[in-house]
Write an enzyme that holds these catalytic residues in place. Structure first.
Site, mmCIF file in Angstrom:
data_model
loop_
_atom_site.group_PDB
_atom_site.id
_atom_site.type_symbol
_atom_site.label_atom_id
_atom_site.label_comp_id
_atom_site.label_asym_id
_atom_site.label_seq_id
_atom_site.Cartn_x
_atom_site.Cartn_y
_atom_site.Cartn_z
ATOM 1 C CG ASP A 279 -2.735 -2.427 -4.281
ATOM 2 O OD1 ASP A 279 -1.768 -3.166 -4.066
ATOM 3 O OD2 ASP A 279 -2.771 -1.227 -3.913
HETATM 4 C C1 GLC Z 1 -0.022 0.587 -2.985
HETATM 5 C C2 GLC Z 1 0.276 -0.774 -2.437
HETATM 6 C C3 GLC Z 1 -0.667 -1.209 -1.362
HETATM 7 C C4 GLC Z 1 -1.100 0.005 -0.557
HETATM 8 C C5 GLC Z 1 -1.936 0.872 -1.457
HETATM 9 C C6 GLC Z 1 -2.379 2.174 -0.751
HETATM 10 O O1 GLC Z 1 0.171 0.622 -4.370
HETATM 11 O O2 GLC Z 1 0.403 -1.854 -3.360
HETATM 12 O O3 GLC Z 1 0.020 -2.196 -0.546
HETATM 13 O O4 GLC Z 1 -1.835 -0.397 0.580
HETATM 14 O O5 GLC Z 1 -1.267 1.208 -2.669
HETATM 15 O O6 GLC Z 1 -1.268 2.967 -0.498
#
Ligand code: GLC
Length: 748
Positions: A279
């Site tokens: 993430d």
């Molecule tokens: C965010 C979220 C994740 C998302 C990623 C890209 O912090 O936790 O679910 O897909 O970043 O935006």
């Protein structure tokens, strides 16, 4: 590749099909991947593991892309994506195409209800159709990887990301998560309209302590294996192309460094062979979480745990080069991560077709897309109350008051995680109702409040006046979109702003009143509901929320939604969920409430059972609950055999009769209780559901098959899941708190 297709033609059992799919995933493009890998320098390999955000000044990435330092880009699309792709394909040494990623959580341009609302539809086919449309629209803009479905089971409406979840139940989340994956990925990943899906967040993010985002998950192995992991296992078996790490730790071990989760379980035991993406910043955060002292250590932990792609931590690039050169990270470990990235790019057909055809954007908001959005929005609405049959409105209604901050709020009805949709395409409830009423019914509109958090009471009088001059009041309340989603956690689940005051004052008009709630989570609105005759819980319904609600309010469509999550009476009841353990002292309706306790009551006078003095033990509304404009009667539950053999199956069925005057859809639910086990068992668990359409007066027999594997649960002692022989109760029900009951034995 022909050989895989011929393999697939071989008749295989379900298990064999999963193994075959995983074998297909494993062997896909082996020759091409190995040939390319053999040409890559160490820096080029590490560059493929670098995922950067192109949401602003994307052109600043061109030099790094040309230099082979970037393998994937998120939040960049259309012509800019093509511009960066040309640099990668035509100007870098090896011409490896970029993978463009985006959060297409519940639609791209055409927006569907938030996932929590979609879950209320209990309609796999419709959820899959919506995801297919999202893929068609997103791929038209050059997106080929989406960070969806979010399949974190959660029992905590304080957690802002409950809006993105499919609710509190592992079985429902598994079924609808698989439906989303099938819709997003289509038949073949290399089709131009196919999106690589991403099962997230692996794992236990929905158990964030206190409902506070990014917090620790401190859970038992049983909770992890029986409630958290099953949707991810279903996603892996369904061939979900990628997984994403979660921000949280599980019992002290952060997901982005969790070798058990990604190497031992996902790739080992489950045999999954896709690509894992971290993430956002989550690898760098290992240091913040006091798990390691340096970013070098963070890189070592994550790459050895099986995390392939580094989303924006800037750790893999540049730190892995020195770590490999000094032997702190084996190059073979790095190579495996690169293989997973390259394989996905081959599977997506990016080497043959790296660019997006931007003329395809004509599909945005296509009429059939909007129709599907309206249908899913309709089926996502839950009828919670309908006293005096206030709904649907009848022909003798000559005027309606449309009141509330959510009646004409296009941005808000879209809900959280909508980056690419234009609110101008939204049809609000006010607009749809005005169109439906035409000259026939007068519409008196008064917002009352400017937005959901508005504390100003200056316009409430005008709203009350609108109510007084109307036959029926339609009150649209809830939460602005920004009040749910990532990092939007609430410690108070009441209606924000002066909305309760608005409801109180409008209720004094004495007119029949229908409350329509558009929110990203359950709200503790029992007192407000008591003042209303009808209640429609619409969550955030997306682009076509207005027409969907108008069709429901005027009865063109009969509501069919069921709650995918328990609604608490008070936030102090959280966590509260339907499949809870019985405890040694389950409460009953005789629980003495605070208001009824005699003065100077003796310590032992109230009895000793498990409940809260203010509100008892029951929720406001239970999981699986939802009304219809018709009524359904369940009769004659039967089981085909009172004994289920350990390798066999039994059928359980009952008759469901539409005892009303109009056709309706009913979500018939199957619940099972293991009466006793070597670890305590929950009061009941959802093991099946069927959404059936029944004509007025018609009776249908709805049948379910029960097999021993459905009764399995995790045994921490040996780390295995299996059923135990003994007595079981079974219900076929219209909600988790009711149903026709029967019994069976699972034999030794
Ligand atoms: C965010 C979220 C994740 C998302 C990623 C890209 O912090 O936790 O679910 O897909 O970043 O935006």
């Amino acid at each position: 590749m022909m050989r895989f297709r011929s393999l697939l033609l071989v008749p295989v059992l379900a298990m064999g099909l999963v193994a075959c799919q995983q074998q297909k995933q494993k062997e896909a493009y082996t020759e091409e991947v190995e040939a390319l890998l053999s040409k890559m320098t160490l820096r080029e390999k590490i560059g493929q593991l670098n995922l950067l955000d192109g949401s602003w000044q994307a052109e600043r990435l061109e030099n790094d892309i040309r230099d082979g330092q970037v393998g994937s880009v998120l939040n960049c699309s259309g012509e800019m994506a093509n511009r960066l792709q040309r640099v990668a394909v035509e100007e870098s040494e090896l011409g490896i195409p970029l993978l463009f990623g985006r959060d297409v959580i519940h639609g791209y341009k055409t927006i569907f209800p938030i996932p929590l609302g979609q879950a209320a539809s209990f309609n796999d086919e419709l959820v899959e159709a919506a995801s297919r449309i999202a893929a068609v629209e997103a791929t038209a803009d050059g997106i080929r990887h989406t960070y969806t479905p979010m399949i974190d089971v959660t029992r905590d409406p304080r957690w802002g990301r409950i809006a993105e979840s499919l609710g509190e139940d592992a079985y429902l989340t598994s079924r609808l998560g698989v439906a989303m994956i099938k819709g997003l990925q289509g038949e073949e990943l290399n089709a131009p309209t196919s999106l690589a899906a991403c099962a997230k967040h692996f794992a236990a993010y929905g158990m964030s302590q206190g409902g506070r985002d990014y917090n620790i998950a401190d859970i038992s192995q049983e909770t992890l294996h029986d409630y958290i992991l099953p949707p991810f296992k279903a996603a892996a078996d369904a061939g979900c192309a990628t997984f994403m790490t979660s921000f949280n730790e599980i019992n002290g071990m952060p997901a982005s460094a969790n070798k058990y989760l990604f190497n031992d379980l996902l790739r080992g035991e489950w045999g999954w062979n896709g690509m894992v993406v971290s993430d956002y910043y989550s690898i760098e955060q290992l240091k913040v979480q006091a798990f390691c002292e340096t970013l070098d250590e963070a890189a070592i932990h994550s790459i050895n745990a099986g995390v392939d792609l580094d989303m924006m931590s800037h750790v893999y690039w540049p730190l892995l080069e020195e770590l490999v050169k000094t032997g702190k990270v084996k190059e073979s470990v790095l190579d495996n991560a690169v293989r997973n990235v390259l394989r996905l790019k081959f599977q997506l057909g990016l080497f043959e077709n790296p660019y997006c055809d931007t003329t395809r954007t004509a599909v945005f908001y296509a009429q059939d897309h909007l129709e599907t959005a309206k249908r899913l929005a309709t089926e996502s609405v839950v009828l919670l109350k309908n006293e005096e049959q206030v709904l649907p409105l009848t022909d003798n209604v000559q005027s309606i008051a449309v009141i509330g901050p959510m009646a004409n709020a296009p941005v808000e009805q879209l809900g959280t995680w909508c980056f690419d949709a234009e609110p101008s395409h939204c049809v609000t409830p006010l607009r749809a109702l005005t169109a439906e009423c035409g000259e026939r019914v007068k519409v008196n509109y008064a917002a009352g409040l400017a937005y959901s958090r508005d504390e100003s009471e200056t316009e409430i009088a005008a709203a009350v006046a609108a109510a007084r001059r109307s036959d029926v009041v339609l009150l649209f309340v809830g939460e602005e979109a920004i009040l749910s989603g990532e990092a939007k956690c609430r410690a108070d689940l009441s209606l924000p702003g002066a909305q309760s005051k608005l409801i109180d004052e409008v209720a004094k008009s004495g007119k029949p009143m229908v409350l329509v709630v558009m929110a990203g989570r359950p709200l503790t609105i029992g007192a407000e509901i008591d003042k209303c005759d009808g209640v429609l819980y619409a969550f955030h319904g997306g682009t076509m929320a207005g027409p969907a609600l108008s069709d429901l309010i005027f009865g063109r469509v009969n509501p069919s939604g069921k709650l995918p999550v328990t609604f608490p009476k008070m936030v102090g009841q959280v966590p509260i969920y339907y499949n809870q353990k019985l405890t040694g002292r389950p409460a009953g309706d005789d629980a003495v409430l605070l208001k009824d306790i005699p003065v100077e009551a003796k310590q032992t006078s109230l009895g000793f059972s498990s409940y809260w003095l203010e509100v008892g033990y029951k929720p406001l509304y239970p999981f699986g609950y939802g009304l219809s404009y018709t009524t359904f009667e369940y009769n004659k539950i039967q089981v085909s055999n009172p004994v289920l053999s350990k390798n066999g199956s039994i059928e359980v069925w009952c008759e469901v009769k539409n005892t009303g005057t109009r056709e309706g859809q009913e979500v018939v639910q199957l619940y099972v209780q293991d009466v006793a086990g070597s670890s305590t068992r929950p009061c009941r668990e959802l093991k099946g559901f069927q959404k059936v359409t029944i004509a007025p007066g018609e009776t249908q027999t709805v049948s379910f098959t029960i097999t021993p594997d459905m009764l399995a649960f995790y045994h921490a002692a040996d780390g295995k899941s299996y059923a135990e022989p003994g007595s079981f109760n079974v219900w076929i029900a219209s909600s988790s708190d009711t149903g026709l009951e029967s019994h069976f034995m699972l034999e030794e």
